[in-house]
Enzyme design. Structure first.
Site, PDB file in Angstrom:
ATOM      1  N   CYS A   1      -2.931 -11.895   2.231  1.00 56.26           N
ATOM      2  CA  CYS A   1      -2.680 -10.844   2.763  1.00 56.26           C
ATOM      3  C   CYS A   1      -3.329 -10.025   4.995  1.00 56.26           C
ATOM      4  O   CYS A   1      -5.132 -10.296   4.627  1.00 56.26           O
ATOM      5  CB  CYS A   1      -2.568  -9.593   2.360  1.00 56.26           C
ATOM      6  SG  CYS A   1      -2.787  -7.904   3.245  1.00 56.26           S
TER       7      CYS A   1
ATOM      8  N   CYS B   1      -4.755  -7.530   4.574  1.00 50.44           N
ATOM      9  CA  CYS B   1      -6.877  -7.189   3.788  1.00 50.44           C
ATOM     10  C   CYS B   1      -7.542  -7.847   4.897  1.00 50.44           C
ATOM     11  O   CYS B   1      -8.045  -8.090   5.980  1.00 50.44           O
ATOM     12  CB  CYS B   1      -6.901  -8.009   2.645  1.00 50.44           C
ATOM     13  SG  CYS B   1      -6.217  -7.594   0.907  1.00 50.44           S
TER      14      CYS B   1
ATOM     15  N   HIS C   1      -6.510  -3.352  -1.489  1.00 53.49           N
ATOM     16  CA  HIS C   1      -4.761  -4.038  -1.845  1.00 53.49           C
ATOM     17  C   HIS C   1      -4.037  -3.367  -2.926  1.00 53.49           C
ATOM     18  O   HIS C   1      -3.078  -3.542  -2.719  1.00 53.49           O
ATOM     19  CB  HIS C   1      -5.634  -5.986  -2.015  1.00 53.49           C
ATOM     20  CG  HIS C   1      -4.138  -6.315  -1.515  1.00 53.49           C
ATOM     21  ND1 HIS C   1      -2.932  -6.731   0.100  1.00 53.49           N
ATOM     22  CD2 HIS C   1      -2.964  -7.467  -3.007  1.00 53.49           C
ATOM     23  CE1 HIS C   1      -1.858  -7.019  -0.739  1.00 53.49           C
ATOM     24  NE2 HIS C   1      -1.863  -7.586  -2.026  1.00 53.49           N
TER      25      HIS C   1
ATOM     26  N   ASN D   1       7.005   2.973   5.165  1.00 50.87           N
ATOM     27  CA  ASN D   1       8.356   2.295   4.004  1.00 50.87           C
ATOM     28  C   ASN D   1       7.276   1.611   2.931  1.00 50.87           C
ATOM     29  O   ASN D   1       6.587   0.773   2.852  1.00 50.87           O
ATOM     30  CB  ASN D   1       8.868   1.773   4.680  1.00 50.87           C
ATOM     31  CG  ASN D   1       9.817   1.433   6.249  1.00 50.87           C
ATOM     32  OD1 ASN D   1       9.829   2.543   5.810  1.00 50.87           O
ATOM     33  ND2 ASN D   1       9.936   0.291   6.592  1.00 50.87           N
TER      34      ASN D   1
ATOM     35  N   SER E   1       7.654  -4.661   3.683  1.00 51.73           N
ATOM     36  CA  SER E   1       7.314  -7.226   2.772  1.00 51.73           C
ATOM     37  C   SER E   1       5.331  -7.359   2.325  1.00 51.73           C
ATOM     38  O   SER E   1       5.610  -8.126   1.589  1.00 51.73           O
ATOM     39  CB  SER E   1       7.783  -7.762   3.552  1.00 51.73           C
ATOM     40  OG  SER E   1       7.107  -7.700   4.859  1.00 51.73           O
TER      41      SER E   1
ATOM     42  N   HIS F   1       1.106  -3.706   0.147  1.00 54.20           N
ATOM     43  CA  HIS F   1      -0.915  -2.848   0.746  1.00 54.20           C
ATOM     44  C   HIS F   1      -0.556  -2.268   1.251  1.00 54.20           C
ATOM     45  O   HIS F   1       0.077  -1.961   2.634  1.00 54.20           O
ATOM     46  CB  HIS F   1      -2.071  -3.822   2.399  1.00 54.20           C
ATOM     47  CG  HIS F   1      -3.100  -3.897   2.265  1.00 54.20           C
ATOM     48  ND1 HIS F   1      -4.344  -4.616   1.364  1.00 54.20           N
ATOM     49  CD2 HIS F   1      -3.628  -2.631   2.698  1.00 54.20           C
ATOM     50  CE1 HIS F   1      -5.478  -4.082   2.349  1.00 54.20           C
ATOM     51  NE2 HIS F   1      -5.291  -3.429   2.475  1.00 54.20           N
TER      52      HIS F   1
ATOM     53  N   HIS G   1       0.391   0.989   3.496  1.00 54.90           N
ATOM     54  CA  HIS G   1      -0.119   0.738   4.972  1.00 54.90           C
ATOM     55  C   HIS G   1       1.378   1.720   5.537  1.00 54.90           C
ATOM     56  O   HIS G   1       2.543   1.880   4.729  1.00 54.90           O
ATOM     57  CB  HIS G   1      -0.093  -0.099   5.165  1.00 54.90           C
ATOM     58  CG  HIS G   1       1.318  -1.223   5.175  1.00 54.90           C
ATOM     59  ND1 HIS G   1       1.665  -1.800   4.638  1.00 54.90           N
ATOM     60  CD2 HIS G   1       1.733  -1.637   6.965  1.00 54.90           C
ATOM     61  CE1 HIS G   1       3.341  -2.186   5.027  1.00 54.90           C
ATOM     62  NE2 HIS G   1       3.421  -2.122   6.238  1.00 54.90           N
TER      63      HIS G   1
ATOM     64  N   GLN H   1       3.240   2.873   9.824  1.00 56.82           N
ATOM     65  CA  GLN H   1       4.029   2.283  11.270  1.00 56.82           C
ATOM     66  C   GLN H   1       3.931   4.161  12.153  1.00 56.82           C
ATOM     67  O   GLN H   1       4.384   4.475  11.255  1.00 56.82           O
ATOM     68  CB  GLN H   1       4.886   1.669  10.779  1.00 56.82           C
ATOM     69  CG  GLN H   1       4.963   0.755  10.235  1.00 56.82           C
ATOM     70  CD  GLN H   1       5.879  -0.886  10.337  1.00 56.82           C
ATOM     71  OE1 GLN H   1       6.426  -0.870  11.439  1.00 56.82           O
ATOM     72  NE2 GLN H   1       6.532  -0.659   9.352  1.00 56.82           N
TER      73      GLN H   1
HETATM   74  O1  LIG Z   1       8.058  -3.712  10.788  1.00 56.96           O
HETATM   75  P1  LIG Z   1       8.672  -4.089   9.191  1.00 56.96           P
HETATM   76  O2  LIG Z   1       8.086  -3.130   7.745  1.00 56.96           O
HETATM   77  O3  LIG Z   1       8.218  -5.317   9.371  1.00 56.96           O
HETATM   78  O4  LIG Z   1      10.272  -3.837   8.960  1.00 56.96           O
HETATM   79  C1  LIG Z   1      10.623  -2.753   7.851  1.00 56.96           C
HETATM   80  O5  LIG Z   1      10.531  -0.702   8.883  1.00 56.96           O
HETATM   81  C2  LIG Z   1      10.988  -1.559   9.450  1.00 56.96           C
HETATM   82  C3  LIG Z   1      11.167   0.526  10.448  1.00 56.96           C
HETATM   83  O6  LIG Z   1      11.701   0.791   9.430  1.00 56.96           O
HETATM   84  C4  LIG Z   1      13.222  -1.964   9.728  1.00 56.96           C
HETATM   85  O7  LIG Z   1      13.403  -1.715  11.085  1.00 56.96           O
HETATM   86  C5  LIG Z   1      12.920  -3.316   8.958  1.00 56.96           C
HETATM   87  O8  LIG Z   1      14.068  -3.462   8.810  1.00 56.96           O
HETATM   88  C6  LIG Z   1      11.918  -3.499   7.564  1.00 56.96           C
HETATM   89  O9  LIG Z   1      12.170  -3.936   6.900  1.00 56.96           O
END
Ligand SMILES: O=P(O)(O)O[C@H]1O[C@H](CO)[C@@H](O)[C@H](O)[C@H]1O
Ligand SMILES: O=P(O)(O)O[C@H]1O[C@H](CO)[C@@H](O)[C@H](O)[C@H]1O
Lengths: 341, 341
Positions: free
Chosen positions: A52, A55, A115, A155, A163, A166, A168, A170
């Site tokens: 990961c 981590c 994790h 997300n 993806s 873990h 997290h 943004q």
């Molecule tokens: O930035 P990540 O986690 O790779 O990507 C994820 O969040 C982003 C922000 O909402 C999106 O644009 C991506 O389509 C989604 O897969």
């Protein structure tokens, strides 16, 4: 003739915060579902995963090694959608083709070194550390002269495009105010100018009177399903006090905010007995140097699930060409969530 | 300092048709993908499926039996989101809680009696029959005094929430003009008033000059990736002639429209060697009794796939809280599609 009933008849609801509309079709929730089913991620995860990139102590794509962080950890996204060195400029043809360069910074925030945990599983003091980091990032990024909006979000779950399991979130900070907060600014400004009060404070007062859409509350925050919710179990956390951003929250409020986030995500996990997927995010005043007295701090949760851990709501043909549509009413969804507090 | 380049640098593009913005991050397309993969539906389907409620001669949920239809077939949706007998009425509290009753009619249209085909696989004369039925429905539903907008659309593929692979589309006709066509009405009206010409006619002229976003064209229609496209391979079919709705298309145009739809869906299928999923829909003038000289007939295709038959674009956290974001540019997407014509 029968009289109009929100619980039985199709109707449109107005979103006072954005000016948009949603179509509600209460009777449609009985429709059988034979379409796509989501797969539920297996719940067994190690506390530490050597593969990961989030981590502690592991190597990231850009060759850096994560520190052995004990609580939270923030770094600049290795595949950032916005970059600080983007040159200024624009591109136009006639008045119908128009593009503008966009500078910004994308960050990743790990909520915990573990994790295997999610926001609903870490403790309130640990979530409080996430709140503190969010505040710090909002203030630091917002202070840069070319950053006029700081979008903090998470997300959660593969169905929401995450993806990495873990825990997290943004931050995308940028020069322009994106479309959604821009709409909220217009609506809040108009209301504030006309009434001299915060739109969301007045809305919250109405909801506390009605009670039907409240999910849970504490001394400083209320979690409710907005009257105009689009996603089946969409919620909003609204601060009781009218302030603009994290930098203005006091200590007790920060603890209460951490506590209500944890409680709400526990309720979500109970609903379909699954680690509940969603996209969540804070909406705060733009960092454009203006005061924005109209802005009222809040957090949105947009979860995709509709009927079970594997059946989600699809925002597709009609929704993309027309406007969002929902089957179960916000009131019945709130009743279900309230039953799980 | 380096100069701003649409192909390299993050930027925002303005959607002249709706007034919205999209964030474009060209350099981000190299990001590795470790997240959710879609499953590809197995392609083997029988010509007739005894359990399909859309196949000729089969029983539907409401107890009716489908006729033994030879080409197209339309019926009122058994689980309609809008109903014709909804009583009028509204619900308000203060000026922040506002709902209005919504009357309407939902229809299902089978494109072919064959269970195993899609729009890209049926012949142009067969698609022409679908166009004729769309016209008939648009005119008939639109003529009802309580129907002010007729939304014709298709959800194709399980990833787009379609629960039955039998080739079919839907029509949701209703009293209000939904949010998206309402925005398009505002933008087109403003342009028409200022310039005395159709916004999309002028836009099309610019695109035919630039050429970089054109996918394919015939005598009466052009398929292109709009400058402001949100979905990776989003396209729009625009009529060369400025008219408002299907009822004004002449015979040759109808054939040309059927032909370009087939050609475009064949190109789509070739892109990732899969039966390409999308939501598609017609945008036409509202049926509110006004003339709408500003309106210009067009069709949108919103396909979710990004990199392959199994990796889609997620419109999640940033997109829901801020505004849509894309990685590959519309120009590079158009180049790939053009290579498959
Ligand atoms: O930035 P990540 O986690 O790779 O990507 C994820 O969040 C982003 C922000 O909402 C999106 O644009 C991506 O389509 C989604 O897969
Ligand atoms: O009507 P269907 O095909 O059952 O349902 C599908 O299309 C509808 C209209 O876009 C959506 O509201 C549903 O979420 C989707 O599953």
């Amino acid at each position: 003739m029968e009289s109009f009933d929100l619980n039985d008849h199709s109707h449109r609801r107005y979103n006072a915060l954005t000016g948009d509309w949603v179509l509600v079709s209460p009777h449609r929730s009985k429709r059988p579902w034979q379409g796509q089913q989501e797969t539920v991620a297996k719940e067994e995860r190690p506390q530490y995963d050597p593969t990961c990139y989030l981590c502690p102590g592991n190597l990231r794509a850009n060759g850096e090694t994560n520190p052995d962080y004990p609580s939270t950890f923030v770094f600049t996204n290795d595949f950032a959608a916005l970059q600080s060195e983007t040159p200024a400029g624009s591109f136009t043809k006639g008045n119908l083709i128009k593009a503008e360069s966009e500078r910004g910074i994308c960050r990743v925030i790990c909520f915990s070194p573990r994790h295997d945990l999610t926001l609903s599983e870490i403790s309130v003091p640990e979530i409080r550390k996430v709140v503190d980091l969010w505040e710090q990032e909002y203030l630091e990024l917002g202070a840069l002269d070319y950053i006029n909006y700081v979008q903090i979000f998470e997300n959660k779950g593969t169905v929401m495009g995450s993806s990495n399991p873990h825990p997290h979130g943004q931050i995308w900070a940028q020069s322009s105010v994106p479309v959604e907060p821009a709409k909220e600014t217009v609506q809040q400004t108009q209301y504030y100018q006309q009434n001299g009060r915060s739109l969301l404070a007045d809305y919250l007062a109405l909801e506390l009177e009605e009670k039907t859409r409240i999910v849970l509350e504490n001394e400083h925050f209320v979690a409710l399903i907005p009257f105009w919710a689009v996603w089946p179990f969409e919620t909003m956390i609204i601060s009781r006090r009218h302030f603009q951003h994290l930098g203005q929250m006091n200590d007790t409020e920060k603890d209460a905010f951490a506590a209500i986030m944890k409680q709400l995500s526990e309720v979500y996990d109970r609903l379909f007995q699954t680690s509940f997927p969603y996209s969540a995010g804070l909406h705060q005043s733009p960092t454009d140097g203006q005061e924005h007295p109209e802005w009222h701090f809040h957090m949105h949760f947009y979860p995709p699930l509709l009927r079970s851990a594997t059946v989600k709501k699809f925002m597709v043909g009609y929704e993309l060409m027309g406007n969002p549509q929902r089957d179960i009413t916000p009131e019945s969804a709130a009743e279900r969530l309230r039953g799980l507090v």
